[in-house]
Design a protein around this motif. Structure first.
Motif, PDB file in Angstrom:
ATOM      1  N   ALA A 336       0.817  -1.217   0.000  1.00  0.00           N
ATOM      2  CA  ALA A 336       0.000   0.000   0.000  1.00  0.00           C
ATOM      3  C   ALA A 336       0.850   1.266   0.000  1.00  0.00           C
ATOM      4  O   ALA A 336       0.400   2.317  -0.461  1.00  0.00           O
ATOM      5  CB  ALA A 336      -0.924  -0.011   1.219  1.00  0.00           C
ATOM      6  N   LYS A 337       2.081   1.175   0.484  1.00  0.00           N
ATOM      7  CA  LYS A 337       2.975   2.338   0.550  1.00  0.00           C
ATOM      8  C   LYS A 337       4.250   2.097  -0.255  1.00  0.00           C
ATOM      9  O   LYS A 337       5.293   2.668   0.036  1.00  0.00           O
ATOM     10  CB  LYS A 337       3.339   2.637   2.009  1.00  0.00           C
ATOM     11  N   GLU A 338       4.128   1.281  -1.292  1.00  0.00           N
ATOM     12  CA  GLU A 338       5.328   0.906  -2.040  1.00  0.00           C
ATOM     13  C   GLU A 338       6.010   2.114  -2.675  1.00  0.00           C
ATOM     14  O   GLU A 338       7.249   2.232  -2.668  1.00  0.00           O
ATOM     15  CB  GLU A 338       4.982  -0.110  -3.117  1.00  0.00           C
ATOM     16  N   GLN A 339       5.234   3.027  -3.241  1.00  0.00           N
ATOM     17  CA  GLN A 339       5.831   4.174  -3.909  1.00  0.00           C
ATOM     18  C   GLN A 339       6.649   5.007  -2.931  1.00  0.00           C
ATOM     19  O   GLN A 339       7.757   5.457  -3.247  1.00  0.00           O
ATOM     20  CB  GLN A 339       4.740   5.029  -4.556  1.00  0.00           C
ATOM     21  N   SER A 340       6.121   5.201  -1.746  1.00  0.00           N
ATOM     22  CA  SER A 340       6.857   5.952  -0.724  1.00  0.00           C
ATOM     23  C   SER A 340       8.099   5.196  -0.272  1.00  0.00           C
ATOM     24  O   SER A 340       9.160   5.793  -0.067  1.00  0.00           O
ATOM     25  CB  SER A 340       5.938   6.227   0.470  1.00  0.00           C
ATOM     26  N   LEU A 341       7.970   3.897  -0.133  1.00  0.00           N
ATOM     27  CA  LEU A 341       9.107   3.097   0.305  1.00  0.00           C
ATOM     28  C   LEU A 341      10.230   3.095  -0.725  1.00  0.00           C
ATOM     29  O   LEU A 341      11.408   3.122  -0.363  1.00  0.00           O
ATOM     30  CB  LEU A 341       8.657   1.657   0.601  1.00  0.00           C
ATOM     31  N   ARG A 342       9.887   3.084  -1.985  1.00  0.00           N
ATOM     32  CA  ARG A 342      10.921   3.073  -3.011  1.00  0.00           C
ATOM     33  C   ARG A 342      11.660   4.409  -3.085  1.00  0.00           C
ATOM     34  O   ARG A 342      12.732   4.489  -3.670  1.00  0.00           O
ATOM     35  CB  ARG A 342      10.316   2.713  -4.378  1.00  0.00           C
ATOM     36  N   GLY A 343      11.089   5.439  -2.518  1.00  0.00           N
ATOM     37  CA  GLY A 343      11.772   6.717  -2.466  1.00  0.00           C
ATOM     38  C   GLY A 343      12.734   6.837  -1.312  1.00  0.00           C
ATOM     39  O   GLY A 343      13.416   7.859  -1.161  1.00  0.00           O
ATOM     40  N   SER A 344      12.818   5.828  -0.460  1.00  0.00           N
ATOM     41  CA  SER A 344      13.718   5.827   0.693  1.00  0.00           C
ATOM     42  C   SER A 344      14.669   4.650   0.568  1.00  0.00           C
ATOM     43  O   SER A 344      14.256   3.536   0.224  1.00  0.00           O
ATOM     44  CB  SER A 344      12.912   5.712   1.995  1.00  0.00           C
ATOM     45  N   ARG A 345      15.936   4.883   0.845  1.00  0.00           N
ATOM     46  CA  ARG A 345      16.896   3.773   0.738  1.00  0.00           C
ATOM     47  C   ARG A 345      16.625   2.694   1.770  1.00  0.00           C
ATOM     48  O   ARG A 345      16.900   1.515   1.530  1.00  0.00           O
ATOM     49  CB  ARG A 345      18.325   4.280   0.855  1.00  0.00           C
ATOM     50  N   PHE A 346      16.072   3.077   2.911  1.00  0.00           N
ATOM     51  CA  PHE A 346      15.726   2.073   3.911  1.00  0.00           C
ATOM     52  C   PHE A 346      14.485   1.302   3.465  1.00  0.00           C
ATOM     53  O   PHE A 346      14.395   0.080   3.660  1.00  0.00           O
ATOM     54  CB  PHE A 346      15.493   2.733   5.264  1.00  0.00           C
ATOM     55  N   GLY A 347      13.524   2.025   2.863  1.00  0.00           N
ATOM     56  CA  GLY A 347      12.347   1.343   2.341  1.00  0.00           C
ATOM     57  C   GLY A 347      12.691   0.368   1.237  1.00  0.00           C
ATOM     58  O   GLY A 347      12.113  -0.728   1.163  1.00  0.00           O
ATOM     59  N   ARG A 348      13.626   0.746   0.392  1.00  0.00           N
ATOM     60  CA  ARG A 348      14.033  -0.172  -0.687  1.00  0.00           C
ATOM     61  C   ARG A 348      14.685  -1.422  -0.113  1.00  0.00           C
ATOM     62  O   ARG A 348      14.509  -2.535  -0.641  1.00  0.00           O
ATOM     63  CB  ARG A 348      14.999   0.547  -1.632  1.00  0.00           C
ATOM     64  N   SER A 349      15.431  -1.260   0.967  1.00  0.00           N
ATOM     65  CA  SER A 349      16.039  -2.431   1.607  1.00  0.00           C
ATOM     66  C   SER A 349      14.975  -3.381   2.127  1.00  0.00           C
ATOM     67  O   SER A 349      15.097  -4.610   2.025  1.00  0.00           O
ATOM     68  CB  SER A 349      16.958  -1.989   2.746  1.00  0.00           C
ATOM     69  N   VAL A 350      13.900  -2.810   2.678  1.00  0.00           N
ATOM     70  CA  VAL A 350      12.806  -3.652   3.182  1.00  0.00           C
ATOM     71  C   VAL A 350      12.130  -4.385   2.031  1.00  0.00           C
ATOM     72  O   VAL A 350      11.852  -5.594   2.109  1.00  0.00           O
ATOM     73  CB  VAL A 350      11.789  -2.791   3.956  1.00  0.00           C
ATOM     74  N   LEU A 351      11.861  -3.682   0.943  1.00  0.00           N
ATOM     75  CA  LEU A 351      11.208  -4.327  -0.202  1.00  0.00           C
ATOM     76  C   LEU A 351      12.082  -5.421  -0.798  1.00  0.00           C
ATOM     77  O   LEU A 351      11.590  -6.480  -1.181  1.00  0.00           O
ATOM     78  CB  LEU A 351      10.862  -3.281  -1.259  1.00  0.00           C
TER      79      LEU A 351
END
Length: 371
Positions: A336-351
């Protein structure tokens, strides 16, 4: 360069290039090279005499000879000279000089003046060296005994806290009971103050690592009651993590029960996220499942953690330990928050970490928009 002097009440005329004016205060005559200096006469009274200040020898008292430890004054037993000036520094200097000249009685001398030495930058290194190299526990116990009654001052000293840490590691746990007792006598709030102190928290870490669990049980009980606030403190977070790692299962459950009540607040705090990660890793069974459910049930907490430096580590730990149903719920929240997560290096690590953990069914809810 020429200098033009002016008298009082003057109007500056034109000045030739390369000259400047030196104004003189009105009605104040200049004194050339004569200063007033105090002179102690035979009667002991200080009188001012006129005359130039001349260099001369400075009288100094000869250094006190230290032929043996008995030449030293009695070791002080109060905290008045702690951390430290006046007589405390004088004692430390004399002891350090005597230790250099008499290595045969070094251990006894250090044990006798361990309190003063511990509060000194060089002295604390000497005490730690003796604790490491002592041939028997008698010397170590003598040093520990010298700190008895002064634990509150020692743990908060930038130098002495290292000595107390070394004692906790070097002697038997039963010999460190006086440390727990002195902290407990300070009242219910004392432990929280030490856990938040930039030096004292290190001593508490050594206590949690080295002492018996039954010895630390009363202190851990107090820590558990304050675990949420401590988790969000820059030093307190390490104490809660140690309590989770070295405590009993019942103590872990007690701390986790407190943490689950404040997941929305803790998920937005980097220090608290380190505690959540430690709790997820060291817990097991029902307490681990309870904490996981609390994180997933808290609206937006998982995603908030995934955006931060410390929080994304806790999210990855959660993805590695939970069951299939919890993984699917985590995948739904992350998608649901993938776009926001991909904008963060920490979020990309989680994905990136989520894809192999979630498998084919779960990753279907995580479309890749890398383009």
């Amino acid at each position: 360069m020429a200098v033009v002097a002016q008298a009082a009440y003057w109007c500056p005329p034109a000045v030739a290039p390369g000259c400047f004016f030196v104004p003189v205060a009105p009605r104040l005559p200049l004194q050339s090279g004569v200063a007033m200096r105090p002179q102690v006469l035979g009667g002991g009274e200080a009188q001012a005499i006129r005359g130039p200040l001349r260099p001369g020898p400075v009288e100094q008292s000869p250094p006190r000879p230290l032929s043996h430890a008995s030449a030293l004054p009695a070791a002080p037993r109060s905290a008045a000279a702690d951390c430290r000036g006046g007589a405390g520094n004088a004692v430390v200097a004399m002891v350090l000089d005597d230790v250099c000249s008499q290595t045969s009685c070094k251990d006894n001398l250090v044990a006798r003046y361990a309190l003063d030495l511990s509060h000194d930058r060089e002295g604390c290194l000497l005490v730690q060296q003796v604790l490491e190299q002592a041939q028997s526990d008698d010397t170590r116990l003598a040093i520990a005994e010298s700190l008895r009654g002064h634990v509150w001052d020692v743990v908060r000293c930038p130098h002495a806290n290292h000595v107390l840490q070394k004692i906790i590691v070097a002697v038997k746990p039963s010999e460190c009971q006086f440390i727990i007792d002195e902290i407990a006598k300070r009242g219910a709030e004392a432990l929280g103050k030490l856990a938040r102190h930039k030096y004292a928290y290190r001593v508490l870490q050594r206590m949690l690592e080295q002492l018996h669990q039954w010895q630390m049980a009363p202190l851990i009980k107090r820590l558990a009651a304050d675990s949420v606030a401590l988790s969000m403190h820059r030093f307190g977070t390490f104490i809660v993590q140690h309590a989770l790692e070295y405590g009993t299962e019942d103590q872990q459950n007690c701390i986790i029960a407190q943490l689950t009540t404040s997941i929305p607040t803790m998920s937005r705090n980097n220090d608290a996220c380190m505690v959540l990660d430690k709790a997820l890793v060291v817990s097991s069974g029902s307490s681990q499942a309870t904490l996981t459910k609390a994180i997933l049930d808290s609206d937006g907490s998982l995603v908030d953690m995934a955006h931060t430096r410390r929080g994304h580590v806790a999210v990855i730990s959660l993805l590695q330990i939970v069951g299939r149903a919890a993984l699917e719920e985590a995948a739904r929240q992350l998608a649901a928050k993938e776009q926001s997560l991909r904008g963060s290096r920490f979020g990309r690590s989680v994905l990136n970490a989520a894809s192999p953990q979630l498998g084919c069914q779960a990753t279907a809810s995580l479309p890749n928009h890398s383009q």
